[in-house]
Design a protein around this motif. Structure first.
Motif, PDB file in Angstrom:
ATOM      1  N   SER A 110      61.883 -57.751  86.077  1.00 52.76           N
ATOM      2  CA  SER A 110      61.547 -56.864  84.684  1.00 52.76           C
ATOM      3  C   SER A 110      60.249 -56.194  84.320  1.00 52.76           C
ATOM      4  O   SER A 110      60.522 -55.815  83.136  1.00 52.76           O
ATOM      5  CB  SER A 110      62.661 -58.276  83.870  1.00 52.76           C
ATOM      6  N   ASP A 111      59.269 -57.119  84.123  1.00 51.95           N
ATOM      7  CA  ASP A 111      58.235 -57.496  83.600  1.00 51.95           C
ATOM      8  C   ASP A 111      57.686 -55.775  84.466  1.00 51.95           C
ATOM      9  O   ASP A 111      57.306 -54.967  83.766  1.00 51.95           O
ATOM     10  CB  ASP A 111      56.859 -57.671  84.098  1.00 51.95           C
ATOM     11  N   ALA A 112      57.691 -55.054  86.086  1.00 50.60           N
ATOM     12  CA  ALA A 112      57.324 -53.901  86.072  1.00 50.60           C
ATOM     13  C   ALA A 112      58.699 -52.576  85.627  1.00 50.60           C
ATOM     14  O   ALA A 112      57.965 -52.115  85.821  1.00 50.60           O
ATOM     15  CB  ALA A 112      58.212 -53.930  87.290  1.00 50.60           C
ATOM     16  N   ASN A 113      59.668 -53.285  85.323  1.00 48.81           N
ATOM     17  CA  ASN A 113      60.550 -52.333  84.183  1.00 48.81           C
ATOM     18  C   ASN A 113      60.100 -52.136  83.675  1.00 48.81           C
ATOM     19  O   ASN A 113      60.385 -50.416  82.473  1.00 48.81           O
ATOM     20  CB  ASN A 113      61.775 -52.637  85.036  1.00 48.81           C
ATOM     21  N   ALA A 114      59.671 -52.986  82.514  1.00 48.28           N
ATOM     22  CA  ALA A 114      59.096 -52.731  81.207  1.00 48.28           C
ATOM     23  C   ALA A 114      58.020 -51.853  81.084  1.00 48.28           C
ATOM     24  O   ALA A 114      57.811 -51.090  80.769  1.00 48.28           O
ATOM     25  CB  ALA A 114      59.038 -54.410  80.580  1.00 48.28           C
ATOM     26  N   TYR A 115      56.698 -51.992  82.129  1.00 50.13           N
ATOM     27  CA  TYR A 115      55.594 -51.693  82.219  1.00 50.13           C
ATOM     28  C   TYR A 115      56.047 -50.120  82.716  1.00 50.13           C
ATOM     29  O   TYR A 115      55.262 -49.099  82.233  1.00 50.13           O
ATOM     30  CB  TYR A 115      54.723 -52.085  83.516  1.00 50.13           C
ATOM     31  N   ALA A 116      57.386 -49.667  83.429  1.00 52.94           N
ATOM     32  CA  ALA A 116      57.621 -48.472  83.998  1.00 52.94           C
ATOM     33  C   ALA A 116      57.933 -47.671  82.693  1.00 52.94           C
ATOM     34  O   ALA A 116      57.683 -46.203  82.751  1.00 52.94           O
ATOM     35  CB  ALA A 116      58.180 -48.684  84.874  1.00 52.94           C
ATOM     36  N   THR A 117      58.703 -48.111  81.825  1.00 53.34           N
ATOM     37  CA  THR A 117      58.951 -47.593  80.658  1.00 53.34           C
ATOM     38  C   THR A 117      58.108 -47.462  79.701  1.00 53.34           C
ATOM     39  O   THR A 117      58.406 -46.423  78.946  1.00 53.34           O
ATOM     40  CB  THR A 117      60.472 -48.641  79.842  1.00 53.34           C
ATOM     41  N   THR A 118      57.068 -48.605  79.385  1.00 49.04           N
ATOM     42  CA  THR A 118      55.891 -48.651  78.686  1.00 49.04           C
ATOM     43  C   THR A 118      55.140 -47.134  79.260  1.00 49.04           C
ATOM     44  O   THR A 118      54.900 -45.910  78.382  1.00 49.04           O
ATOM     45  CB  THR A 118      54.761 -49.928  78.703  1.00 49.04           C
ATOM     46  N   PHE A 119      55.131 -46.164  80.260  1.00 47.08           N
ATOM     47  CA  PHE A 119      54.894 -45.254  80.393  1.00 47.08           C
ATOM     48  C   PHE A 119      55.497 -44.044  81.272  1.00 47.08           C
ATOM     49  O   PHE A 119      54.656 -43.206  81.622  1.00 47.08           O
ATOM     50  CB  PHE A 119      53.429 -45.833  81.587  1.00 47.08           C
ATOM     51  N   GLY A 120      56.549 -44.245  81.081  1.00 49.09           N
ATOM     52  CA  GLY A 120      57.228 -43.113  81.713  1.00 49.09           C
ATOM     53  C   GLY A 120      57.626 -43.113  82.780  1.00 49.09           C
ATOM     54  O   GLY A 120      57.820 -41.503  82.622  1.00 49.09           O
ATOM     55  N   GLU A 121      57.664 -43.928  83.964  1.00 49.25           N
ATOM     56  CA  GLU A 121      57.291 -44.068  84.535  1.00 49.25           C
ATOM     57  C   GLU A 121      58.964 -44.513  85.241  1.00 49.25           C
ATOM     58  O   GLU A 121      59.759 -45.042  84.480  1.00 49.25           O
ATOM     59  CB  GLU A 121      56.704 -44.900  85.648  1.00 49.25           C
ATOM     60  N   PRO A 122      59.626 -43.853  86.341  1.00 53.22           N
ATOM     61  CA  PRO A 122      60.661 -44.738  86.769  1.00 53.22           C
ATOM     62  C   PRO A 122      61.207 -46.389  86.727  1.00 53.22           C
ATOM     63  O   PRO A 122      60.191 -46.675  87.526  1.00 53.22           O
ATOM     64  CB  PRO A 122      61.287 -44.182  87.844  1.00 53.22           C
ATOM     65  N   THR A 123      62.040 -47.086  86.562  1.00 51.74           N
ATOM     66  CA  THR A 123      62.035 -48.808  87.146  1.00 51.74           C
ATOM     67  C   THR A 123      62.869 -48.303  88.438  1.00 51.74           C
ATOM     68  O   THR A 123      63.322 -47.581  88.597  1.00 51.74           O
ATOM     69  CB  THR A 123      63.476 -48.766  85.843  1.00 51.74           C
ATOM     70  N   PHE A 124      62.991 -49.615  88.479  1.00 53.05           N
ATOM     71  CA  PHE A 124      63.325 -49.980  89.948  1.00 53.05           C
ATOM     72  C   PHE A 124      65.480 -49.464  89.779  1.00 53.05           C
ATOM     73  O   PHE A 124      65.539 -50.057  88.691  1.00 53.05           O
ATOM     74  CB  PHE A 124      63.500 -51.043  90.324  1.00 53.05           C
ATOM     75  N   LYS A 125      66.145 -48.742  90.947  1.00 46.60           N
ATOM     76  CA  LYS A 125      66.836 -49.143  90.768  1.00 46.60           C
ATOM     77  C   LYS A 125      67.271 -50.349  91.359  1.00 46.60           C
ATOM     78  O   LYS A 125      66.721 -50.962  91.847  1.00 46.60           O
ATOM     79  CB  LYS A 125      67.220 -47.251  92.136  1.00 46.60           C
TER      80      LYS A 125
END
Length: 470
Positions: A110-125
């Motif tokens: 969940s941290d990795a997905n929130a981080y990705a969203t913060t920087f406009g990166e793709p979240t984990f599928k």
């Protein structure tokens, strides 16, 4: 298990952070009240030269650039020349990277997905991130507890995903930082969990017991035979002279069957173009405000505080792949016999040019910055995942290839013509890049950065067409 296994060694995370900006890492003056007022606080910079701070004169200047707050994934992809291919669809898809650490953060995905969203990166599928953990976790006092490893784990996952957003990540949470790490390594090899394994931990030096080295070396040998590449951070204390040892690399990075990843200090401008990249050896000189004028506590550059691990092994002879690339002045530093020299390759590691991570601490998700060769290792693992996507077979043990491909495949990391200084946010110290211990950063191979950093598409294509298979 209630204690450490006889003959083994405690592994520690290879992370480093900038001192707490609230007090700026300031050393207390002997005077109760400073006679000279400190300048107002500035801010860390998103790019080199964005903000400055006033400090006592250094190199004829009293206004010095503040350090980098942290880089986000797209900036590092651009710096290492992989952003274009990632945007074009070469994202590491179909490649699995295993990450081994002690314990497991309960909010990793969940941290990795929130981080990705913060920087406009793709979240984990769905299914792209998986975990295998070995509970119940133990030896927490000896291993600095689960919380002490959570930042490391978060960094590893987010750095790999940032560089290779299409790669699958399989996180392996060891039972502890001692024999549990060996069990996790063995699990990955026995089950061929991944073709690329990122390991951002290590021991201090090589004096950890021949039985432990023999055990881990046997695991690395099987990994190499099965086409699994092991990547290890080279350490954060330089050549360990700062720890009272003779110059030495750290194990397991010094094992000739793993790829040792050293560190650099990377400075980018406003357009994310490279200003310079030099070996990570950082010194700080604290400022004394107790007298009639502000002065440095010691002659510049001050004291070495941290840097990329490296040096000449006293355990392992020179592997064949280093012949003709590593100079004799390094391989024979301990005597006539040529020995293994660390590292092999490098990437950004200096916390003063660090990497943003997103982590939940005490129930609150936040963004902070971190560095260390714990950053460099997963960055390289991610780049290797991108390089692997279109290969007919996995890269496997990478060192024979890394030492055989053309020098133009690497950006040669060099010393700077003159010292590059930076100021702390609170004017407590002035720092200097690439200074401090007995290692060097020079043209060609060196014991701070190895062959250098990946040179974008040239590096990727060299690995794509390289015919070697271990």
């Amino acid at each position: 298990m209630t204690g450490l296994t006889q003959g083994s060694a405690v592994h520690k995370p290879q992370t480093a952070r900038v001192p707490d900006q609230r007090n700026d890492g300031a050393k207390r003056s002997a005077a109760a009240t400073p006679s000279v007022a400190k300048p107002p606080a500035s801010q860390c910079s998103d790019y080199w030269g964005e903000f400055q701070q006033t400090v006592p004169a250094v190199d004829g200047q009293t206004s010095v650039n503040t350090y980098i707050c942290g880089y986000q994934p797209s900036q590092l992809r651009k710096s290492y020349g992989t952003d274009g291919v990632v945007k074009g669809g070469t994202t590491g898809k179909g490649v699995t990277v295993a990450i081994i650490d002690a314990y497991a953060s309960p909010t990793m995905e969940s941290d990795a997905n929130a981080y990705a969203t913060t920087f406009g990166e793709p979240t984990f599928k769905p299914g792209q991130y998986t975990e295998t953990t070995f509970g119940p976790f133990n030896l927490q006092d000896e291993c600095a507890g689960e919380a002490g490893w959570n930042g490391e784990e978060t960094l590893d996952v987010e750095a790999v995903h940032g560089m290779a957003p299409g790669a699958s990540i399989h996180y392996i949470g060891a039972q502890n930082c001692d024999s549990g790490i060996d069990d996790a390594l063995n699990y990955v090899v026995q089950n061929h969990t991944a073709d690329i394994v990122s390991n951002s931990y290590g021991n201090l030096g090589e004096d950890i017991g021949s039985d432990e080295i023999a055990l881990e070396h046997s695991i690395f040998l099987q990994a190499a035979l099965e086409g699994i590449g092991m990547y290890f951070s080279s350490g954060d204390d330089g050549d360990d002279v700062i720890d009272g040892l003779s110059p030495t690399p750290d194990y397991p990075a010094s094992d000739p069957l793993v790829t040792a990843v050293g560190g650099t200090s990377l400075l980018l401008d406003k357009r994310n173009n490279r200003v310079t990249e030099t070996g990570w050896e950082t010194s700080l000189d604290f400022i004394d405000y107790s007298g009639s004028t502000a002065v440095y506590s010691a002659p510049l550059p001050g004291e070495f505080v941290f840097g990329a691990g490296g040096g000449t092994s006293s355990v392992f002879a020179q592997p064949s792949y280093q012949r003709g690339v590593v100079p004799n002045s390094l391989s024979q530093v301990n005597g006539q016999q040529k020995m293994r020299v660390v590292p092999d390759i490098s990437a950004d590691a200096d916390p003063y040019t660090g990497f943003y991570i997103g982590e939940t601490v005490d129930g609150q998700f936040g963004i902070s910055s971190i560095g260390g060769t714990s950053l460099a290792a997963p960055l390289i693992a991610g780049i290797q995942a991108v390089a692997s996507q279109h290969r007919r077979f996995p890269i496997g043990f990478a060192n024979p290839m890394l030492y055989s491909i053309n020098a133009h495949s690497f950006a040669d990391v060099l010393d700077t013509a003159k010292p590059i200084r930076f100021a702390s946010v609170g004017a407590s110290y002035t720092g200097t890049f690439n200074t401090g211990d007995t290692q060097t950063t020079t043209r060609g191979y060196d014991n701070t950065t190895g062959r250098g950093t990946p040179n974008g598409v040239t590096f990727l294509l060299s690995e794509l067409i390289y015919p070697f298979r271990f």
